[in-house]
Design a protein around this motif. Structure first.
Motif, short mmCIF file in Angstrom:
data_model
loop_
_atom_site.label_atom_id
_atom_site.label_comp_id
_atom_site.label_asym_id
_atom_site.label_seq_id
_atom_site.Cartn_x
_atom_site.Cartn_y
_atom_site.Cartn_z
N THR A 269 -10.91 -4.98 11.62
CA THR A 269 -10.54 -5.96 10.33
C THR A 269 -9.22 -6.17 10.18
O THR A 269 -8.53 -7.21 10.37
CB THR A 269 -11.22 -5.56 8.96
N LEU A 270 -8.26 -5.17 10.02
CA LEU A 270 -6.98 -5.38 9.91
C LEU A 270 -6.15 -5.97 10.94
O LEU A 270 -5.31 -6.69 11.05
CB LEU A 270 -6.35 -3.87 9.38
N GLN A 271 -6.59 -5.29 12.42
CA GLN A 271 -6.10 -5.68 13.39
C GLN A 271 -6.31 -7.18 13.93
O GLN A 271 -5.46 -7.92 14.28
CB GLN A 271 -6.37 -5.11 14.67
N ALA A 282 -4.98 -9.44 4.83
CA ALA A 282 -4.95 -7.83 5.28
C ALA A 282 -4.71 -7.07 4.25
O ALA A 282 -5.04 -5.94 4.01
CB ALA A 282 -4.06 -7.88 6.63
N LYS A 283 -3.68 -7.53 3.45
CA LYS A 283 -3.37 -6.71 2.25
C LYS A 283 -4.52 -6.66 1.24
O LYS A 283 -4.55 -5.59 0.68
CB LYS A 283 -2.07 -7.47 1.32
N ALA A 284 -4.98 -7.72 1.08
CA ALA A 284 -6.19 -7.95 0.04
C ALA A 284 -7.54 -6.81 0.50
O ALA A 284 -8.07 -6.11 -0.33
CB ALA A 284 -6.72 -9.11 -0.05
N ALA A 354 -1.72 -0.62 9.01
CA ALA A 354 -1.14 -1.38 7.76
C ALA A 354 0.54 -0.93 7.57
O ALA A 354 1.26 -1.87 7.34
CB ALA A 354 -1.81 -1.48 6.54
N ARG A 355 0.53 0.24 7.72
CA ARG A 355 1.92 0.82 7.48
C ARG A 355 2.65 0.41 8.68
O ARG A 355 3.90 -0.11 8.51
CB ARG A 355 1.82 2.22 7.27
N ARG A 590 -3.62 -0.62 21.30
CA ARG A 590 -4.31 0.42 20.55
C ARG A 590 -4.40 0.10 19.06
O ARG A 590 -3.63 -0.69 18.84
CB ARG A 590 -3.42 1.78 20.90
N SER A 591 -5.30 0.86 18.71
CA SER A 591 -5.66 0.42 17.37
C SER A 591 -4.67 1.01 16.29
O SER A 591 -4.48 0.49 14.92
CB SER A 591 -7.11 1.54 16.98
#
Length: 603
Positions: A269-271, A282-284, A354-355, A590-591
């Protein structure tokens, strides 16, 4: 009954409806994704609730398509007497959910029929209905629905029916609005104004994403729009699919409720969102994730509701026959209580991503991650139910152990690279211990392949994730051997099965189709192994499995040549986006690495 691929999706960022090629809305839950359905014909007959709006002569539409980069659907019929178009959409919600349908006369004069059959509580409750001059009102318990239109409707055969003729140039609106029965009815909306606002919203949102120019721009954009439509705007959660109980095998019983949020999807999802430039989304999503997992780390679940609720009791609805008699129909999901150790790794992997993308890590967010890691330190050697939520005996799944390695790797690197507080050296040692354990017990040296569980010979598509998470390079001979083994022993017609299913896995008979996300994982693995031509060929073949409006369900039946499982499937579309961006860039990712540089997008 319509096929799974015969449905298009419309939505308002709180819920979604499925519209068939015959012009029938056969699935809609109000007011939210996981609320009881008021149209459930998808899982039974039209008596379970639907809304048909089409030429009187009926039949499959001549063509349909979304309006450019929006979720506004146009369905067109060319008949002997003329051509007519139906525009379907759900305005972005402010207070009440609305479904708007506008009939447009293109040429000639076409006789039309609207047949609205409301059935609350998944087809079980017939409402009390009253017809006035220009509206219909229905009420049952907490649910109230109003249908407004200049066309006069009347009750017939327990449905609300309107017959009318549309001439060239005519535009005839129908607006259906839901509300709580004990509250004042919402203000009526203007259908044409709502159409303009909805088109603008989706066009603007799509335009805020990162540049996706290249050969795969269209599938990327359509997948991202679909994923946005599966987003619950108040919390940022993204449901796995809009439906429940669409079968993994026609006539079978592997029919699950996917209207919830799986943590296993979080890294993808984030990627995908970060790659597409949607930093706000992405933040939400990350904030929803942190709220949902907060608390005792031992109670971490594999899935949560759209608002973070933990209890998702599974129940069967025996009054519904199921899609093409595939029973039972289920709501809730018993798997929410399973032990799946990979979830700790997937959660920490996504928060690490995310970081790395520059999303700020608060002290509270880091404290939650430390608590999760400390719990996993004492649990990683336990057997579990695995990624695929196997309902049989727990095992030492290789993928679960690899994801425990991921957790230790990401946390130790957060201490070393981002100077966050924690026992980095201890986590480094744990990472090395888990790696040695996986290589000793999860790898079959005789056949040069990793295996589904320790000391077994069974293959599993999750093994394709080994290079993606960075456990081994994509060019490692053991990874290449695993790719070859899966291609030779875990595919049908060149597409990847999840694993070799058996009744012992979940107590349910029968087999399923190929899992579409797994085939995208094979694309990524081939690409990372240097087999770019193979990867591209497979990816472009997967694109042909989308339906006419670009949607993918969970699975594909290579024999019947049809989609299976819940739809549209977020996991399939996330995997499509990440594979496409990798092929665009020509580099394997990579993830723990953002696919592209992110820019702030709006939600």
């Amino acid at each position: 009954m319509a096929r799974v691929e015969d449905y298009a999706l419309i939505g308002d960022l709180h819920t979604a409806a499925l519209v068939s090629t015959e012009g029938s809305i056969d699935w809609l839950c109000l007011p939210h994704f996981d609320s009881p359905a008021c149209f459930a014909a998808l899982l039974d007959t039209r008596d379970a609730g639907h809304w048909l709006l089409s030429p009187v002569e009926g039949g499959t539409c001549t063509r349909r398509a979304y309006v450019e980069d929006t979720l506004v659907l146009e369905t067109e019929w060319v008949t002997a007497s003329g051509t007519v178009r139906v525009i379907d959409f759900m305005p972005i919600r402010h207070k009440a959910p609305d479904v708007v349908r506008i009939v447009v006369g293109v040429s000639g004069a076409v006789q039309m029929r609207s047949e609205l059959r409301l059935r609350f509580d998944y087809g079980r409750v017939v409402p009390w209905v009253r017809h006035d001059a220009d509206e219909m009102r229905a009420i049952a318990g907490p649910d109230a629905v109003r249908l407004c239109s200049p066309v006069t409707s009347a009750g017939k055969d327990w449905a609300t029916v309107a017959d009318f003729t549309v001439n060239a140039g005519d535009r005839v609106p129908f607006v259906l609005t839901w509300s709580l029965s004990h509250e004042r009815q919402p203000i009526r909306i203007d259908a044409e104004e709502a159409l303009a606002a909805t088109t603008t919203f989706w066009t603007d949102w799509s335009g805020k994403g990162a540049d996706a120019e290249g050969p795969y721009r269209e599938p990327i954009k359509r997948s991202l729009l679909t994923l946005k439509a599966l987003t619950y705007q108040p919390t940022g959660a993204i449901v796995a699919a809009a439906t429940t109980s669409l079968p993994e095998r026609i006539g079978g019983s592997r029919n699950w409720d996917y209207r919830y949020c799986w943590l296993r999807d979080s890294t993808y999802t984030l990627q995908a969102l970060l790659a597409a430039g949607y930093l706000a989304e992405a933040k939400a999503w990350r904030e929803w994730l942190l709220r949902s997992i907060a608390g005792d780390p031992s109670t971490l679940q594999i899935m949560y509701s759209i608002d973070g609720t933990r209890r998702l009791p599974e129940a069967e609805l025996p009054w519904l026959a199921g899609y093409e008699n595939s029973s039972p129909v289920r709501t809730g999901n018993q798997a929410s209580g399973q032990l799946q150790l990979d979830v700790w790794g997937e959660t920490l992997d996504s928060l690490n991503l995310a970081r790395e993308a520059g999303i700020h890590t608060s002290a509270d967010a880091w404290a939650i991650q430390v608590a999760l890691m400390e719990h996993l330190e004492g649990e990683w050697q336990e057997p579990d139910n695995g990624l695929w939520e196997v309902r049989g005996d727990r095992r030492h799944f290789t993928h679960s152990k690899v994801m425990a390695w991921v957790a230790a790797d990401r946390m130790s690197r957060a201490v070393a690279d981002h100077h966050l507080e924690g026992p980095g050296k201890r986590w480094e040692a744990l990472r090395d211990e888990i790696r040695a354990d996986v290589l000793a017990h999860g790898y079959d040296s005789e056949h040069n392949t990793f295996t589904q569980s320790y000391d077994s010979k069974v293959l599993d598509a999750s093994l394709l994730m080994i290079p993606r998470v960075g456990f081994l390079p994509g060019t490692d001979p053991r990874v290449k051997g695993t790719i070859a083994a899966i291609q030779n022993g875990l595919t049908q017609d060149g597409l990847v099965l999840r694993y070799q299913t058996s009744e012992a896995d979940d107590g349910l008979p029968g087999h399923e189709g190929v899992f579409l996300a797994c085939s995208f994982w094979l694309v990524d693995a081939l690409h990372g192994a240097g087999e770019r031509k193979q990867a591209t060929t497979l990816f472009e073949r997967l694109l042909t499995l989308r339906n006419d409006v670009g949607l993918l369900s969970e699975e594909w039946d290579p024999h019947a040549k049809r989609q299976l499982g819940n739809t549209p499937q977020a996991f399939s579309h996330f995997a499509l986006v990440t594979s496409a961006f990798q092929l665009h860039s020509g580099r394997a990712h990579r993830s723990d690495q953002p696919l592209t540089k992110t820019t702030d997008g709006g939600m």
